[in-house]
Design a protein around this motif. Structure first.
Motif, PDB file in Angstrom:
ATOM      1  N   MET A  87       0.864  -1.179   0.000  1.00 52.44           N
ATOM      2  CA  MET A  87       0.000   0.000   0.000  1.00 52.44           C
ATOM      3  C   MET A  87       0.896   1.222   0.000  1.00 52.44           C
ATOM      4  O   MET A  87       2.063   1.141   0.423  1.00 52.44           O
ATOM      5  CB  MET A  87      -0.915  -0.004   1.217  1.00 52.44           C
ATOM      6  CG  MET A  87      -0.176   0.101   2.550  1.00 52.44           C
ATOM      7  SD  MET A  87      -1.146  -0.445   3.957  1.00 52.44           S
ATOM      8  CE  MET A  87      -0.972  -2.238   3.834  1.00 52.44           C
ATOM      9  N   ASP A  88       0.396   2.330  -0.475  1.00 57.51           N
ATOM     10  CA  ASP A  88       1.223   3.531  -0.505  1.00 57.51           C
ATOM     11  C   ASP A  88       1.642   3.913   0.904  1.00 57.51           C
ATOM     12  O   ASP A  88       2.816   4.167   1.165  1.00 57.51           O
ATOM     13  CB  ASP A  88       0.460   4.675  -1.170  1.00 57.51           C
ATOM     14  CG  ASP A  88       1.327   5.908  -1.330  1.00 57.51           C
ATOM     15  OD1 ASP A  88       2.401   5.796  -1.960  1.00 57.51           O
ATOM     16  OD2 ASP A  88       0.947   6.981  -0.822  1.00 57.51           O
ATOM     17  N   LYS A  89       0.679   3.953   1.837  1.00 56.93           N
ATOM     18  CA  LYS A  89       0.957   4.296   3.223  1.00 56.93           C
ATOM     19  C   LYS A  89      -0.126   3.675   4.093  1.00 56.93           C
ATOM     20  O   LYS A  89      -1.271   3.488   3.653  1.00 56.93           O
ATOM     21  CB  LYS A  89       0.983   5.818   3.403  1.00 56.93           C
ATOM     22  CG  LYS A  89       1.596   6.290   4.716  1.00 56.93           C
ATOM     23  CD  LYS A  89       1.806   7.808   4.698  1.00 56.93           C
ATOM     24  CE  LYS A  89       2.572   8.249   5.947  1.00 56.93           C
ATOM     25  NZ  LYS A  89       2.864   9.720   5.916  1.00 56.93           N
ATOM     26  N   LEU A  90       0.220   3.343   5.309  1.00 53.12           N
ATOM     27  CA  LEU A  90      -0.759   2.796   6.239  1.00 53.12           C
ATOM     28  C   LEU A  90      -1.651   3.929   6.748  1.00 53.12           C
ATOM     29  O   LEU A  90      -1.202   4.830   7.449  1.00 53.12           O
ATOM     30  CB  LEU A  90      -0.052   2.111   7.407  1.00 53.12           C
ATOM     31  CG  LEU A  90      -0.959   1.556   8.509  1.00 53.12           C
ATOM     32  CD1 LEU A  90      -1.915   0.501   7.940  1.00 53.12           C
ATOM     33  CD2 LEU A  90      -0.123   0.969   9.639  1.00 53.12           C
ATOM     34  N   THR A  91      -2.922   3.891   6.374  1.00 55.35           N
ATOM     35  CA  THR A  91      -3.907   4.887   6.792  1.00 55.35           C
ATOM     36  C   THR A  91      -5.128   4.148   7.320  1.00 55.35           C
ATOM     37  O   THR A  91      -5.255   2.925   7.140  1.00 55.35           O
ATOM     38  CB  THR A  91      -4.338   5.767   5.616  1.00 55.35           C
ATOM     39  OG1 THR A  91      -5.053   4.948   4.661  1.00 55.35           O
ATOM     40  CG2 THR A  91      -3.139   6.427   4.930  1.00 55.35           C
ATOM     41  N   PRO A  92      -6.058   4.846   7.966  1.00 58.68           N
ATOM     42  CA  PRO A  92      -7.301   4.169   8.363  1.00 58.68           C
ATOM     43  C   PRO A  92      -7.998   3.489   7.188  1.00 58.68           C
ATOM     44  O   PRO A  92      -8.496   2.368   7.323  1.00 58.68           O
ATOM     45  CB  PRO A  92      -8.134   5.307   8.955  1.00 58.68           C
ATOM     46  CG  PRO A  92      -7.135   6.267   9.498  1.00 58.68           C
ATOM     47  CD  PRO A  92      -5.995   6.222   8.519  1.00 58.68           C
ATOM     48  N   ALA A  93      -8.016   4.148   6.029  1.00 55.88           N
ATOM     49  CA  ALA A  93      -8.706   3.575   4.866  1.00 55.88           C
ATOM     50  C   ALA A  93      -8.003   2.333   4.340  1.00 55.88           C
ATOM     51  O   ALA A  93      -8.650   1.316   4.051  1.00 55.88           O
ATOM     52  CB  ALA A  93      -8.824   4.626   3.759  1.00 55.88           C
TER      53      ALA A  93
END
Length: 545
Positions: free
Chosen positions: A470-476
């Motif tokens: 994933m590009d970055k770990l986010t809530p989404a």
């Protein structure tokens, strides 16, 4: 024999998998393999090219899924059909992340409206805590949350909160208690101040043994620290269906959040069970978590099988368990914040698919759920990865990594990525005896020693893995990732024709534990049990007299 194992496609897969060449050869024969066997959905990228599979393998797997009516079973779940047949329940955790415009009827009731009402209640409560408007019994704002639950009511909120630590409200801390071992809650409470601590008790019945015991101990601690029975309403809230018991305990009815029978514990973090998450990351971020999961729901429900990420992952897991005798599956997270995910996926998969009969009660003649385990990279590379590379067991692996770190520090993330990608390469290609000899060519060892040591350095390779980026770990993206594994679990159970949504093994353990508790207290005769249980009970009694 079951209908599944007698099918022509199943037997074609048996013969086909035995004839497949080494993955090295598959890559050498097709320079476009990575492009053909990778896909993107919901801000997640999946590389499944390092699997023991050709185009024919995939074709057979998708054919098997079609024959098992996977698409209609997916639709039945989303439509609210009673697919949990032993408990006569619909399975609608997907409704917890439905958008306000959706309408899902269950027994004539639009449950999306109920979900939205619960979320509005959560939002109001979260706002009152994070703004400081909510005060403890001495007029101080809340600084610490203690979440008390067990199973999915404990693990889901804990792992997700841990994973989203960069999004935490810096004025709050959260602590999770699940184990009934008194040491657990004692150590959690030691540094806390009753004046500024809020307890969240999560139990559908308000009577789950471990959760109720820990909550009663929390109440005793609160009163010993200076609180009173009338102060409980300011420091205890509940997520439960048993409003009467919660109010009797002292919890304000306005601070009792709902639970529904159509949500299993291991699928419940999206509901008010996720209240600790919402408190720590804020309601807006909690809604982003829900939205990420909703996007994966839409992908799963509406994408053709051959392009469907949960379907692809579920079929590969089935392939290794049923056609390669793989007994376990390892999940390797190359992100410190995601270190708890293997334990979460372990519960999700093993509690769901640890079954031995089909829906009609027929004994299965194939392996069902594998043992799920794992840890964070790169720690495991200096421990159990040795077994992955050179052990005799086939252990498929999932590697999970964000391309960007929340904490970019020097070369750390580049080194982390190099280890992640290097491990998948090593598992796939291995190292031959000839390659090992070549590596030793320049050493001062004797020729005989070189040949001996070269044998020890051989790795067969051909060890399968998926890589999820994933590009970055986010809530989404975390919401999408968890929903991906939920649906991957469903895919396997649907093809095996088992009930992935009951847990009678867990219930048996609970019932026998309650029975033993009476005997430990000498209120029931332990001699009625087997000699081992009786002996153990007597040893405990003697030490506690």
């Amino acid at each position: 024999m079951t209908e599944l194992t007698q099918s022509q496609t199943w037997n074609e897969l048996v013969a086909h998998t035995e004839a497949l060449p080494h993955m090295r050869a598959l890559f050498e024969s097709d320079p476009q393999r990575f492009d053909k066997m990778s896909t993107t959905a919901c801000d997640l990228f999946l590389d499944y090219s390092k699997n023991r599979a050709s185009e024919e393998t995939l074709s057979l797997l998708f054919k098997l899924a079609e024959e098992c009516k996977l698409e209609s079973k997916i639709k039945a779940m989303f439509d609210g059909d009673v697919i949990n047949t032993t408990e006569k329940r619909a399975v609608l955790h997907t409704a917890l992340r439905a958008t306000p415009g959706q309408k899902i009827l269950l027994d004539g009731v639009d449950i999306v409206q109920e979900v939205q009402q619960a979320q509005a209640q959560m939002a109001s409560f979260v706002s009152s805590i994070t703004s400081g408007d909510w005060k403890g019994y001495t007029g101080k704002p809340i600084t610490d949350i203690v979440s008390i639950g067990i199973g999915g009511s404990f693990l889901g909120p804990k792992i997700v909160s841990q994973a989203l630590r960069p999004y935490w409200n810096k004025a709050l801390n959260c602590h999770f208690v699940g184990n009934v071992d008194g040491t657990s809650i004692t150590e959690k409470l030691k540094p806390l101040d009753a004046e500024t601590t809020l307890f969240i008790m999560s139990s559908k019945s308000f009577g789950t043994q471990e959760t109720l015991t820990n909550t009663l101990s929390a109440k005793d601690w609160f009163i010993q620290q200076g609180g009173t029975q009338s102060d409980i309403a300011q420091h205890f809230v509940a997520v439960t269906s048993n409003v009467a018991k919660a109010t009797e305990f002292g919890i304000d009815a306005n601070n009792i959040f709902p639970m529904w029978d159509w949500v299993g514990g291991r699928y419940s973090l999206w509901s008010a069970i996720g209240l600790p998450i919402a408190l720590m990351i804020g309601m807006d971020n909690f809604r982003e978590l829900l939205n990420g999961a909703h996007q994966m729901d839409q992908h799963f429900a509406n994408t053709p099988l051959s392009e469907n990420m949960p379907v692809i992952m579920g079929l590969f897991s089935l392939l290794y368990g049923n056609f390669h005798n793989a007994q376990s599956h390892v999940v390797l997270t190359y992100d410190h914040y995601l270190r708890g995910l293997p334990a979460y996926f372990q519960q999700l998969d093993m509690e769901s698919n640890g079954k031995s009969v089909t829906l009609d009660g027929t004994q299965v003649d194939f392996s069902t759920g594998p043992v799920i385990w794992g840890g964070e990279g790169t720690n495991g590379q200096h421990a159990y990865h040795q077994l992955l590379h050179q052990g005799t067991a086939l252990i498929p692996a999932d590697f999970i990594m964000p391309l960007k770190s929340h904490n970019p520090l020097g070369e750390h993330h580049k080194q982390l990525a190099s280890n992640c990608f290097g491990q998948t390469q090593a598992l796939m290609q291995g190292r031959s005896y000839e390659e090992s000899l070549t590596e030793l060519a320049g050493s001062t060892l004797s020729e005989n020693d070189k040949r001996t040591i070269a044998k020890h350095k051989v790795m067969q390779g051909n060890k399968p893995s998926n890589t999820i980026l994933m590009d970055k770990l986010t809530p989404a993206t975390l919401g999408s990732l968890i929903a991906l594994y939920e649906h991957r679990t469903f895919v396997q159970g649907a093809i095996w024709d088992i009930n992935s949504f009951d847990q009678w093994g867990v219930e048996l353990g609970k019932n026998l534990g309650n029975d033993v508790l009476e005997r430990l207290s000498a209120t029931a005769d332990a001699t009625e049990l087997d000699s081992s249980s009786n002996g153990l009970i007597n040893m405990f009694r003697q030490q506690t007299i």
